[in-house]
Design a protein around this motif. Structure first.
Motif, PDB file in Angstrom:
ATOM      1  N   HIS A  24      62.599 -49.652 122.371  1.00 23.31           N
ATOM      2  CA  HIS A  24      64.046 -50.363 123.181  1.00 23.31           C
ATOM      3  C   HIS A  24      65.189 -50.091 123.107  1.00 23.31           C
ATOM      4  O   HIS A  24      66.386 -50.610 123.385  1.00 23.31           O
TER       5      HIS A  24
ATOM      6  N   GLY B  78      60.308 -51.066 133.661  1.00 28.72           N
ATOM      7  CA  GLY B  78      62.151 -51.059 133.572  1.00 28.72           C
ATOM      8  C   GLY B  78      62.111 -48.993 133.526  1.00 28.72           C
ATOM      9  O   GLY B  78      62.960 -48.829 132.031  1.00 28.72           O
TER      10      GLY B  78
ATOM     11  N   HIS C 160      67.548 -50.853 134.337  1.00 29.49           N
ATOM     12  CA  HIS C 160      68.314 -51.469 133.386  1.00 29.49           C
ATOM     13  C   HIS C 160      67.383 -51.825 132.574  1.00 29.49           C
ATOM     14  O   HIS C 160      66.669 -50.260 131.722  1.00 29.49           O
ATOM     15  N   HIS C 161      67.549 -51.906 131.257  1.00 28.90           N
ATOM     16  CA  HIS C 161      67.280 -51.682 129.739  1.00 28.90           C
ATOM     17  C   HIS C 161      66.553 -51.866 129.749  1.00 28.90           C
ATOM     18  O   HIS C 161      66.172 -52.952 130.015  1.00 28.90           O
ATOM     19  N   PRO C 162      65.141 -51.701 129.273  1.00 28.26           N
ATOM     20  CA  PRO C 162      63.755 -52.071 129.204  1.00 28.26           C
ATOM     21  C   PRO C 162      63.429 -53.103 127.918  1.00 28.26           C
ATOM     22  O   PRO C 162      63.072 -52.204 127.118  1.00 28.26           O
ATOM     23  N   ASP C 163      64.272 -53.985 127.990  1.00 31.46           N
ATOM     24  CA  ASP C 163      64.063 -54.480 126.728  1.00 31.46           C
ATOM     25  C   ASP C 163      63.935 -57.082 127.887  1.00 31.46           C
ATOM     26  O   ASP C 163      65.224 -57.169 127.214  1.00 31.46           O
TER      27      ASP C 163
ATOM     28  N   LYS D  79      66.221 -60.152 126.580  1.00 39.46           N
ATOM     29  CA  LYS D  79      67.587 -60.321 127.240  1.00 39.46           C
ATOM     30  C   LYS D  79      67.274 -60.765 128.730  1.00 39.46           C
ATOM     31  O   LYS D  79      66.916 -59.686 129.352  1.00 39.46           O
TER      32      LYS D  79
ATOM     33  N   GLU E 128      69.724 -60.468 130.792  1.00 40.44           N
ATOM     34  CA  GLU E 128      70.385 -59.844 131.595  1.00 40.44           C
ATOM     35  C   GLU E 128      69.169 -59.050 132.657  1.00 40.44           C
ATOM     36  O   GLU E 128      69.256 -58.379 133.951  1.00 40.44           O
ATOM     37  N   ASN E 129      67.875 -58.774 131.511  1.00 43.08           N
ATOM     38  CA  ASN E 129      67.483 -57.326 132.291  1.00 43.08           C
ATOM     39  C   ASN E 129      66.581 -58.251 132.958  1.00 43.08           C
ATOM     40  O   ASN E 129      65.269 -56.988 133.352  1.00 43.08           O
TER      41      ASN E 129
ATOM     42  N   ASP F 185      58.769 -53.722 127.825  1.00 42.45           N
ATOM     43  CA  ASP F 185      59.520 -53.367 126.668  1.00 42.45           C
ATOM     44  C   ASP F 185      59.359 -51.376 126.946  1.00 42.45           C
ATOM     45  O   ASP F 185      58.711 -51.245 127.652  1.00 42.45           O
TER      46      ASP F 185
END
Length: 463
Positions: free
Chosen positions: A109, A180, A213-216, A219, A221-222, A242
Motif C-alpha cells: 500500500h 484502487g 485514490h491510494h489503495p489502502d 484509511k 479517506e480511501n 489494498d
C-alpha cells in the motif's frame, strides 16, 4: 561458475517483514538482482529447487521482477514467472506448482514510487534475522553459482476454480468492489462474478500510478468512493482491497466501515461452528471485545504480536484455524492454506452474509466500542523502541487490571485499553485506544499522556 560480486544494497530497505524501498534510489534493479542471488543461495541451502515469482501492478514491477529472476537463477535455482497477480496468488502458486517457495514483487500500500519483496522459502515466510541474513550473504559474497531455468505459468484459473468449488453463496448479492487501481483488479471482479455476484466496479483497471485514490482500505479517506457508490446504487455491501490484494476493507450499505477486528469476529463465529474449541489468533491492536466473543463461540482466544509474518508463524506453530490483524490481514487455515488473502477473505465474508436478508444488520450487530484509529508519534530511527522500553520499565498505570508487554505496552482497564508499540516498519510509536465510552477513552489517554511525558518529556502527542 564464475564468482560475482555485488554492491551491498542499502541497509534501510531490509525491513522486519519484507524488503522495501524507493525505486531507483534505495531499491535499484542491481540491488534486487543481488538480493535474488542471495535468496537463491539460501534456497539451495534449504534444498529448494524452484521459486515462483509474481508482481503487483506497479510500473517498476517488470524490470524488478526480471532482475530478481536473473539473480535467483544465477544461484542455480529455477524461476516460475506467474506474471502480474495479487500477492495471495503468488503464495497460492507455491502450493499449486509445488515450489514451496515464492516471492511477490510488491510495494503493497506504499506510494507509487516504492516497491519491494515479500518472500517465502520452503513454506517459511522470511522476516527479521532471516531478511538481514540475505544482506549478510551479499556483503560476505556467500553466494552459490549455477544456471537456473525460467518458465512461465498462469495460476489465476486454478486459484479461481479452487475458491469457487468450495465457497458457496446462499443467494446472489450485488456488491461494490473497489480495487484502487491495484493488482486485485486483475482477479477480484472475475472471482466475485463467478461466486454469483453482480458487481459495481470501482477502479478495477490495474494502473501503477494509482490515479484515483491510494489503495489502502485501512484509511477511511480511501473508502469514500465505496460509501458514495453504496448510496447511489442498490448494492448491499462494499469491499475494497489494498495495492497487492492481501487486505480487505468492508463497508455497510449505510456507509459504516467494519474494521478488521470486527470482521474477525464474524469469521471466528463461522469457523468455530465447524472447529469447536479452535484457537483464534489476533494481534495486540485488536479490540478487547474479541477475547470474550471467541470464548462465547466456544473458541480459545490468543493475543499475539503485530506483523503478518509473525502471525503466520504463530498460526503454523499452533495449528489454529484462523488468525487476523487490525491492519486487515486475515489468515484462514480452515478450508484454505493459512496465508493472508483479501480476495479469499472477501469470498468467505459473502458466504456468511449471503445467508441473511440484511447483511449490513449482521455486521452492525457485532460488538463495538468507542475507539481511535492508529495514532502515530513520529520519532528518529531507533527512538520508538527506546520510548516503549522506558514505558515498560518505569511507567505505572493506576487502576489497570493488566499490563501486557507481548508487543509494546498494552494496558487493560475494566472499561477499555490503551496501547503503545514501536512500529517495525517505520520510526513511529503506534498508539491505539478503546473504551466503553468517550469519558473512559479520555481518562486512558490522560494516563498514557502523563506516562509518556515522564519518560520522554516534550514529545508532541497526536491525542
Amino acid at each position: 561458475m564464475t564468482s560475482t560480486s555485488y554492491t551491498v544494497p542499502a541497509a534501510e530497505i531490509f525491513k522486519a517483514y519484507d524488503i522495501r524501498g524507493i525505486v531507483d534510489r534505495t531499491l535499484t534493479a542491481d540491488a534486487v538482482r543481488a538480493i535474488g542471488h542471495a535468496l537463491g543461495s539460501e534456497a539451495v541451502a534449504r534444498r529448494q529447487r524452484a521459486i515462483a515469482v509474481g508482481r503487483d501492478g506497479r510500473l517498476s514491477g517488470p524490470e524488478l521482477a526480471g532482475a530478481l529472476s536473473d539473480g535467483i537463477r544465477a544461484a542455480g535455482v529455477d524461476v516460475v514467472d506467474i506474471g502480474c497477480v495479487p500477492t495471495p496468488l503468488t503464495y497460492f502458486a507455491a502450493y499449486q506448482l509445488g515450489t514451496d517457495s515464492c516471492v511477490s514483487v510488491t510495494g503493497s500500500h506504499n506510494p507509487p514510487d516504492y516497491n519491494g519483496l515479500k518472500m517465502v522459502l520452503g513454506g517459511q515466510t522470511l522476516y527479521g534475522p532471516l531478511i538481514q541474513d540475505l544482506r549478510r550473504r551479499i556483503a560476505d559474497n556467500d553466494l552459490v553459482h549455477g544456471a537456473g531455468q525460467l518458465r512461465q505459468e498462469n495460476v489465476i484459473g486454478a486459484y479461481l476454480e479452487r475458491i469457487v468449488s468450495d465457497v458457496k453463496l446462499a443467494r446472489p448479492m450485488k456488491i461494490v468492489v473497489d480495487c484502487g487501481n491495484g493488482v486485485a483488479g486483475a482477479v477480484a471482479p472475475e472471482l466475485f462474478r463467478r461466486l454469483g455476484c453482480e458487481i459495481v466496479e470501482l477502479f478495477c483497471e490495474v494502473d501503477g500510478t494509482f490515479p484515483n485514490h491510494h489503495p489502502d482500505p485501512s484509511k477511511p479517506e480511501n473508502l469514500q468512493d465505496v460509501i458514495r457508490a453504496l448510496k447511489e446504487t442498490d448494492a448491499e455491501l462494499g469491499l475494497a482491497f489494498d495495492g497487492d490484494g492481501d487486505r480487505l476493507g468492508v463497508v455497510t450499505k449505510d456507509g459504516e466501515i467494519i474494521f478488521p477486528d470486527r470482521q474477525l469476529m464474524l469469521f471466528a463465529a463461522d469457523v468455530l461452528s465447524r472447529v469447536p474449541g479452535g484457537e483464534i489468533i489476533y494481534d495486540v491492536k485488536c479490540t478487547r471485545n474479541l477475547a470474550g466473543w471467541v470464548r462465547q463461540n466456544g473458541g480459545k482466544p490468543t493475543m499475539w504480536q503485530t506483523g503478518h509474518a509473525l502471525v503466520k508463524a504463530k498460526l503454523k506453530e499452533t495449528g489454529a484455524p484462523l488468525a487476523g490483524e487490525m491492519s486487515g490481514h486475515v489468515f484462514f487455515k480452515e478450508r484454505w492454506f493459512g496465508f493472508d488473502d483479501g480476495l479469499y477473505a472477501g469470498a468467505r465474508l459473502l458466504e456468511i452474509l449471503s445467508r441473511h436478508a440484511d447483511p449490513s444488520a449482521v455486521l452492525k450487530g457485532l460488538p463495538d466500542a468507542v475507539s481511535t484509529p492508529e495514532l502515530n508519534i513520529k520519532m528518529a530511527e531507533g527512538e520508538p523502541f527506546e520510548l516503549v522500553r522506558r514505558l515498560k520499565d518505569t511507567a505505572r498505570f493506576d487502576g489497570a487490571t493488566e499490563v501486557i508487554t507481548l508487543d509494546g505496552v498494552r494496558v487493560e482497564y475494566a472499561d477499555g485499553f490503551g496501547l503503545a508499540r514501536p512500529s517495525n516498519t517505520t520510526p513511529v510509536v503506534v498508539l491505539r485506544f478503546e473504551a466503553d465510552n468517550e469519558a473512559a477513552i479520555a481518562r486512558i489517554q490522560g494516563a498514557f499522556r502523563s506516562s509518556i511525558d515522564q519518560v520522554w518529556p516534550g514529545l508532541k502527542l497526536p491525542f
